[in-house]
Design a protein around this motif. Structure first.
Motif, short mmCIF file in Angstrom:
data_model
loop_
_atom_site.label_atom_id
_atom_site.label_comp_id
_atom_site.label_asym_id
_atom_site.label_seq_id
_atom_site.Cartn_x
_atom_site.Cartn_y
_atom_site.Cartn_z
N ALA A 119 0.82 -1.20 0.00
CA ALA A 119 0.00 0.00 0.00
C ALA A 119 0.86 1.25 0.00
O ALA A 119 0.41 2.33 -0.33
CB ALA A 119 -0.93 0.01 1.20
N SER A 134 -11.72 -3.50 -5.65
CA SER A 134 -12.50 -3.01 -4.50
C SER A 134 -13.78 -3.82 -4.32
O SER A 134 -14.17 -4.14 -3.20
CB SER A 134 -12.79 -1.51 -4.62
N TYR A 157 -7.89 -4.30 -0.14
CA TYR A 157 -7.97 -2.83 -0.05
C TYR A 157 -6.57 -2.24 -0.23
O TYR A 157 -6.40 -1.22 -0.89
CB TYR A 157 -8.56 -2.37 1.30
N ALA A 158 -5.56 -2.90 0.35
CA ALA A 158 -4.18 -2.40 0.20
C ALA A 158 -3.76 -2.44 -1.27
O ALA A 158 -3.13 -1.51 -1.78
CB ALA A 158 -3.22 -3.22 1.07
N GLU A 166 -5.34 0.40 -3.04
CA GLU A 166 -4.71 1.69 -2.70
C GLU A 166 -3.46 1.96 -3.52
O GLU A 166 -3.09 3.11 -3.74
CB GLU A 166 -4.36 1.72 -1.20
N ARG A 184 -8.74 4.41 0.80
CA ARG A 184 -9.58 3.34 1.35
C ARG A 184 -10.92 3.90 1.87
O ARG A 184 -11.96 3.29 1.68
CB ARG A 184 -8.84 2.63 2.48
N ASP A 185 -10.86 5.09 2.48
CA ASP A 185 -12.10 5.68 3.00
C ASP A 185 -13.13 5.88 1.88
O ASP A 185 -14.33 5.69 2.10
CB ASP A 185 -11.81 7.02 3.68
N LEU A 242 -13.38 4.10 -0.83
CA LEU A 242 -13.90 2.79 -1.24
C LEU A 242 -14.96 2.32 -0.24
O LEU A 242 -16.02 1.81 -0.62
CB LEU A 242 -12.77 1.76 -1.33
#
Ligand code: BYC
Length: 337
Positions: A5, A62, A106-107, A110, A116-117, A119
């Motif tokens: 990430a 995602s 998620y990483a 990114e 991430r927020d 997503l």
């Protein structure tokens, strides 16, 4: 891999994506990317990439991450009701693995320059998709075995080719995820074998669960190839290696002999070995049910999203505490320097 990430796109590459000074060389870069994909080499986070390729990856990775963390809910529901200590420990480990898969994914997303927020917001607002399969309820203990056998089985079939996906961070995350999915599939099959050796009532529970999960499991592979909007580009870019329908067929071919060993009947009267094709023929999928669920109107869509939002809100204090701790640490480091 677990620090990937941090490996975020360079400002220079961002400028290119916005049509900045290097955009005149875009055709050359695209040819380079195509050649890399053809040679089977990875594209890494800092490499230039076509904007459409980046967007497709962000969308798929995602959605995949969301599927993992929403996928914790139907099974998490049964942790307190597992029949033995051994089954409880196995289920706990499996659900924790799924949380971990969400984090790797998620990483990986990114690394493509998304936050991430954002997503998570897209999931919570209902804008982002997650796998249709998790919008069905888990009604009895056999459902936990059937999720392992069929849902994780379908997931492995779909995800093994993703270990060779052209985007390095996604492919590397998938290697570990597939190893864990393999344990998930086996524990489900083992649970079902145990129940099938039990009482007639236990065997009925297994058959009932298989009847309810079989068709939704086939839908996990996505729409028919002719209705798959993204497959053409994704296959060209080496993101998807095998089409939705071909993966679905491979899954049916693998599941039929496993069903025989279990001693259950798959709920499809059209299931028939086709000597000429060398595959099992199967009946038509109810695509109206699939799109209904994908578009938010399945049995549990509302409940699943409400549970995710609740978990996010309940976890606010953990995020705040982690941020406060990091800030304290930074201050200490500054003072020491
Ligand atoms: N559910 O052009 P297509 C797990 C959407 S987690 C919902 O063929 P694509 C596990 C698709 O997104 C399993 N939506 O799309 C976890 C697209 O909509 P948008 C999750 C679906 O991307 C916990 C539209 O339909 N696995 O195993 O080329 C416990 C057109 O489709 C579905 C992954 O995410 C669906 N089933 O192909 C236990 C694997 N299918 O985005 C187990 C990675 C399609 O245009 N993902 N849609 O609005 C993929 O391999 C691909 O994204 C798919 C779909 C094969 C799923």
């Amino acid at each position: 891999m677990y620090t990937q990430a941090m490996d975020i796109p360079s400002p220079e590459r961002d400028e290119t994506a916005r049509g900045g000074p290097r955009s005149v060389r875009e055709a050359e870069y695209e040819a380079e990317i195509d050649a890399k994909v053809a040679r089977g080499e990875f594209i890494e986070a800092k490499d230039w990439m076509p904007e459409a390729y980046r967007k497709t990856l962000v969308r798929q990775i995602s959605q995949h991450a969301h599927s993992e963390i929403v996928g914790m809910l139907p099974e998490g529901n049964w942790i307190t009701r597992a029949p033995t200590l051994k089954r409880k420990a196995i289920l706990l480990a499996k659900v924790q693995d799924e949380g971990g898969h969400g984090m790797y994914l998620y990483a990986a997303a990114e690394t493509l320059g998304v936050a991430r927020d954002d997503l998570v917001d897209a999931l919570h607002s209902g804008k982002a998709k997650y796998s249709s399969i998790f919008n069905y309820p888990t009604l009895n203990w056999a459902d936990i075995g059937v999720i392992g056998w069929l849902v994780d089985g379908a997931a492995i079939m779909n995800q093994i080719p993703l270990c060779r996906c052209s985007y390095g961070p996604y492919a590397r995350a998938m290697i570990r995820i597939c190893k864990e999915e393999s344990f998930h599939q086996r524990q489900g099959y083992d649970l079902l074998l145990t129940m099938m050796k039990g009482t007639p009532e236990q065997r009925d529970l297994v058959q009932d669960a298989v009847n309810r999960w079989w068709w939704p499991a086939l839908m996990m592979f996505g729409p028919h190839d002719s209705a798959s909007t993204h497959s053409g580009d994704s296959i060209k870019w080496g993101i998807k290696r095998i089409s939705n329908d071909d993966l679905r067929q491979k899954f049916v071919d693998a599941a039929v002999p496993q069903a025989r060993v279990l001693g259950i009947t798959l709920p499809d009267p059209a299931l028939k070995w086709n000597e000429a094709r060398g595959h099992w023929d199967f009946g038509p999928i109810d695509w109206s049910e699939f799109w209904n669920v994908v578009n938010g109107h399945g049995q549990c869509n509302r409940e699943r999203l409400a549970d995710r939002v609740q978990a996010w809100e309940d976890g606010a204090w953990v995020r705040e505490a982690a941020m406060a701790h990091a800030e304290k640490q930074r201050k200490r480091d500054r003072l020491a320097a």
